[in-house]
Design an enzyme around this catalytic site. Sequence first.
Site, PDB file in Angstrom:
ATOM      1  N   ARG A   1      -3.197   5.040  -1.803  1.00 26.21           N
ATOM      2  CA  ARG A   1      -3.072   3.685  -1.271  1.00 26.21           C
ATOM      3  C   ARG A   1      -2.930   2.612  -2.361  1.00 26.21           C
ATOM      4  O   ARG A   1      -2.166   1.664  -2.221  1.00 26.21           O
ATOM      5  CB  ARG A   1      -4.344   3.420  -0.444  1.00 26.21           C
ATOM      6  CG  ARG A   1      -4.662   2.013  -0.098  1.00 26.21           C
ATOM      7  CD  ARG A   1      -6.051   1.944   0.549  1.00 26.21           C
ATOM      8  NE  ARG A   1      -6.558   0.587   0.557  1.00 26.21           N
ATOM      9  CZ  ARG A   1      -6.237  -0.316   1.439  1.00 26.21           C
ATOM     10  NH1 ARG A   1      -5.414  -0.015   2.418  1.00 26.21           N
ATOM     11  NH2 ARG A   1      -6.737  -1.530   1.362  1.00 26.21           N
TER      12      ARG A   1
ATOM     13  N   HIS B   1       0.849  -1.198   0.000  1.00 25.06           N
ATOM     14  CA  HIS B   1       0.000   0.000   0.000  1.00 25.06           C
ATOM     15  C   HIS B   1       0.882   1.244   0.000  1.00 25.06           C
ATOM     16  O   HIS B   1       1.770   1.394   0.848  1.00 25.06           O
ATOM     17  CB  HIS B   1      -0.953  -0.021   1.198  1.00 25.06           C
ATOM     18  CG  HIS B   1      -1.971  -1.110   1.079  1.00 25.06           C
ATOM     19  ND1 HIS B   1      -2.252  -1.987   2.093  1.00 25.06           N
ATOM     20  CD2 HIS B   1      -2.753  -1.469   0.029  1.00 25.06           C
ATOM     21  CE1 HIS B   1      -3.187  -2.846   1.671  1.00 25.06           C
ATOM     22  NE2 HIS B   1      -3.501  -2.547   0.427  1.00 25.06           N
TER      23      HIS B   1
ATOM     24  N   ASN C   1      -3.611  -5.715  -2.437  1.00 26.26           N
ATOM     25  CA  ASN C   1      -3.809  -6.797  -1.463  1.00 26.26           C
ATOM     26  C   ASN C   1      -5.244  -7.324  -1.452  1.00 26.26           C
ATOM     27  O   ASN C   1      -5.650  -8.014  -0.529  1.00 26.26           O
ATOM     28  CB  ASN C   1      -3.400  -6.348  -0.058  1.00 26.26           C
ATOM     29  CG  ASN C   1      -2.937  -7.509   0.793  1.00 26.26           C
ATOM     30  OD1 ASN C   1      -2.325  -8.447   0.272  1.00 26.26           O
ATOM     31  ND2 ASN C   1      -3.244  -7.479   2.083  1.00 26.26           N
TER      32      ASN C   1
ATOM     33  N   TYR D   1     -10.650  -8.826  10.317  1.00 30.68           N
ATOM     34  CA  TYR D   1     -11.919  -8.976   9.585  1.00 30.68           C
ATOM     35  C   TYR D   1     -11.700  -9.857   8.354  1.00 30.68           C
ATOM     36  O   TYR D   1     -10.565 -10.078   7.928  1.00 30.68           O
ATOM     37  CB  TYR D   1     -12.467  -7.616   9.144  1.00 30.68           C
ATOM     38  CG  TYR D   1     -11.412  -6.667   8.620  1.00 30.68           C
ATOM     39  CD1 TYR D   1     -10.806  -6.837   7.387  1.00 30.68           C
ATOM     40  CD2 TYR D   1     -10.997  -5.572   9.394  1.00 30.68           C
ATOM     41  CE1 TYR D   1      -9.843  -5.966   6.925  1.00 30.68           C
ATOM     42  CE2 TYR D   1     -10.025  -4.694   8.934  1.00 30.68           C
ATOM     43  CZ  TYR D   1      -9.451  -4.895   7.700  1.00 30.68           C
ATOM     44  OH  TYR D   1      -8.476  -4.045   7.254  1.00 30.68           O
TER      45      TYR D   1
ATOM     46  N   ARG E   1       0.859   4.373   0.736  1.00 28.62           N
ATOM     47  CA  ARG E   1       1.077   5.358   1.793  1.00 28.62           C
ATOM     48  C   ARG E   1       1.742   4.774   3.038  1.00 28.62           C
ATOM     49  O   ARG E   1       2.068   5.513   3.969  1.00 28.62           O
ATOM     50  CB  ARG E   1      -0.255   5.992   2.175  1.00 28.62           C
ATOM     51  CG  ARG E   1      -1.310   5.043   2.714  1.00 28.62           C
ATOM     52  CD  ARG E   1      -2.637   5.768   2.785  1.00 28.62           C
ATOM     53  NE  ARG E   1      -3.733   4.958   3.302  1.00 28.62           N
ATOM     54  CZ  ARG E   1      -4.994   5.390   3.368  1.00 28.62           C
ATOM     55  NH1 ARG E   1      -5.283   6.610   2.953  1.00 28.62           N
ATOM     56  NH2 ARG E   1      -5.940   4.627   3.846  1.00 28.62           N
ATOM     57  N   GLU E   2       1.982   3.489   3.053  1.00 29.79           N
ATOM     58  CA  GLU E   2       2.565   2.837   4.231  1.00 29.79           C
ATOM     59  C   GLU E   2       4.091   2.889   4.159  1.00 29.79           C
ATOM     60  O   GLU E   2       4.763   1.880   4.000  1.00 29.79           O
ATOM     61  CB  GLU E   2       2.027   1.406   4.329  1.00 29.79           C
ATOM     62  CG  GLU E   2       0.506   1.383   4.450  1.00 29.79           C
ATOM     63  CD  GLU E   2      -0.094  -0.019   4.535  1.00 29.79           C
ATOM     64  OE1 GLU E   2       0.657  -0.999   4.493  1.00 29.79           O
ATOM     65  OE2 GLU E   2      -1.327  -0.113   4.648  1.00 29.79           O
TER      66      GLU E   2
ATOM     67  N   GLU F   1       1.823  -6.035  10.418  1.00 35.33           N
ATOM     68  CA  GLU F   1       1.330  -4.655  10.405  1.00 35.33           C
ATOM     69  C   GLU F   1       2.176  -3.939  11.441  1.00 35.33           C
ATOM     70  O   GLU F   1       2.066  -4.224  12.640  1.00 35.33           O
ATOM     71  CB  GLU F   1      -0.158  -4.590  10.781  1.00 35.33           C
ATOM     72  CG  GLU F   1      -1.107  -5.208   9.768  1.00 35.33           C
ATOM     73  CD  GLU F   1      -1.376  -4.309   8.568  1.00 35.33           C
ATOM     74  OE1 GLU F   1      -0.867  -3.169   8.535  1.00 35.33           O
ATOM     75  OE2 GLU F   1      -2.089  -4.762   7.656  1.00 35.33           O
TER      76      GLU F   1
ATOM     77  N   HIS G   1       3.255  -4.748   6.121  1.00 35.72           N
ATOM     78  CA  HIS G   1       2.343  -3.597   6.012  1.00 35.72           C
ATOM     79  C   HIS G   1       2.637  -2.656   7.186  1.00 35.72           C
ATOM     80  O   HIS G   1       3.663  -2.810   7.847  1.00 35.72           O
ATOM     81  CB  HIS G   1       0.893  -4.096   5.983  1.00 35.72           C
ATOM     82  CG  HIS G   1       0.551  -4.801   4.700  1.00 35.72           C
ATOM     83  ND1 HIS G   1      -0.371  -4.324   3.802  1.00 35.72           N
ATOM     84  CD2 HIS G   1       1.031  -5.952   4.161  1.00 35.72           C
ATOM     85  CE1 HIS G   1      -0.452  -5.145   2.764  1.00 35.72           C
ATOM     86  NE2 HIS G   1       0.391  -6.151   2.965  1.00 35.72           N
ATOM     87  N   SER G   2       1.708  -1.718   7.475  1.00 39.79           N
ATOM     88  CA  SER G   2       2.215  -0.689   8.394  1.00 39.79           C
ATOM     89  C   SER G   2       1.331  -0.215   9.534  1.00 39.79           C
ATOM     90  O   SER G   2       1.728   0.699  10.240  1.00 39.79           O
ATOM     91  CB  SER G   2       2.632   0.530   7.586  1.00 39.79           C
ATOM     92  OG  SER G   2       1.574   1.423   7.450  1.00 39.79           O
ATOM     93  N   TYR G   3       0.161  -0.700   9.709  1.00 40.69           N
ATOM     94  CA  TYR G   3      -0.715  -0.007  10.646  1.00 40.69           C
ATOM     95  C   TYR G   3      -1.358  -0.982  11.626  1.00 40.69           C
ATOM     96  O   TYR G   3      -2.102  -1.861  11.214  1.00 40.69           O
ATOM     97  CB  TYR G   3      -1.816   0.704   9.842  1.00 40.69           C
ATOM     98  CG  TYR G   3      -2.608   1.781  10.544  1.00 40.69           C
ATOM     99  CD1 TYR G   3      -3.062   1.649  11.843  1.00 40.69           C
ATOM    100  CD2 TYR G   3      -2.935   2.942   9.883  1.00 40.69           C
ATOM    101  CE1 TYR G   3      -3.796   2.637  12.462  1.00 40.69           C
ATOM    102  CE2 TYR G   3      -3.684   3.946  10.486  1.00 40.69           C
ATOM    103  CZ  TYR G   3      -4.105   3.779  11.782  1.00 40.69           C
ATOM    104  OH  TYR G   3      -4.839   4.760  12.376  1.00 40.69           O
TER     105      TYR G   3
END
Lengths: 307, 92
Positions: A124, A66, A141, A246, A68-69, A268, A194-196
Amino acid sequence: TGGHSYDKYNNWDTIAAWTADIAAQNPDLVSRTVIGKTYEGRPMYLLKMGKSGSDKKAIFMDCGFHAREWISPAFCQWFVKEAVETYGKDTVMTTLLDKLDFYVLPVVNIDGYVYTWTNDRMWRKTRSKNAGTTCIGTDPNRNFNAGWCTVGASKSPCSSTYCGSAPESEKETKALADFIREHLSTIKAYLTIHSYSQLLLFPYSYTYNLPPNYQELNSIARAASKELASLYNTDYTYGPGATTIYLAAGGSDDWAYDQGIKYSFTFELRDTGRYGFLLPESQIKPTCEETLLAVKYIANYVLEHLY
Amino acid sequence: GPSFDGQKVFRVVPQNDEQVEILNFLASITEVDFWQPDSVTLVRPKMQVDFRVEAEKSFEVEDLLKENGMEYQVLIENLQAALDAQFDSRTR
């Protein structure tokens, strides 16, 4: 490489130049190949790391799905740096590189990453045009052939979770998938960064069904999270994607697992919302240091449980 | 690129389906960028939801959340400031 820094965010041109440089400076440990081109025609560089040897098993790791990550590509660069700097000094890293190869894809969604530096920091998706709409891009993804577009993804090209016109419709995801398919006999683990939100996830995300080696994956994730927390006490949640966060179909970790890669994990990284996608550069080093511990743990486990 | 001046990032934890619907409504009337989860369609009751809204809509969003009794937190008051702060100012 001029302008490159491991504890700063680097733009794509700098990262691309760095991939050439790190390979040139460490020919016995690092080599660079191109696995395809992005929608906008940029070469997708892949670094192969490991001491030369035949028939080595491998671990594939990618960053920057993504756009922005930004902390994600920063980690892939950090990992490569640590590998070349600690080979011959750190016994675990030395063993890993002696006995395994690592394929590191520093940025998957290169066009999107460039776009976040030049046009919109919050972008993104990929940058491919979608027929019949002005909306741009696909969520890479959600674009893999793993329950593709069945749950937790959108069929609308304007959505941030657009699954694309078909599985692997994006040149970037196709290139990644093709590479893994071509090297399936040697790739024993898949890691995607990933990042969050400080999570360590494993299959499945597209179904509530648990993978056959659920107990093993859960125990690896638990131990890896503990390793990660040992440095700065960063608290990670771990578990199968569907139940931990989820249901979401089309993820690369699920796809890799279904290809037969039985150790497949999604990280993440740091930050649960204080900075979101804008993690300050001062946090690159601690984030990468702690993540490296977890990655080394998983890699070492895989080495001890080759199949 | 666009300025993010005045844009805010909110956090809410919808307590029930009704509050999830309010977020759906919000996303239908204004541009909402979901940071977590990835999309409003993934939002479920009791889930922590972080989202970004345009500067000019932020007061409207706060009003809507308040009117519907939804507790919220402003995670980022001014996105542009956070964006500037991501870089190490000593060297740039």
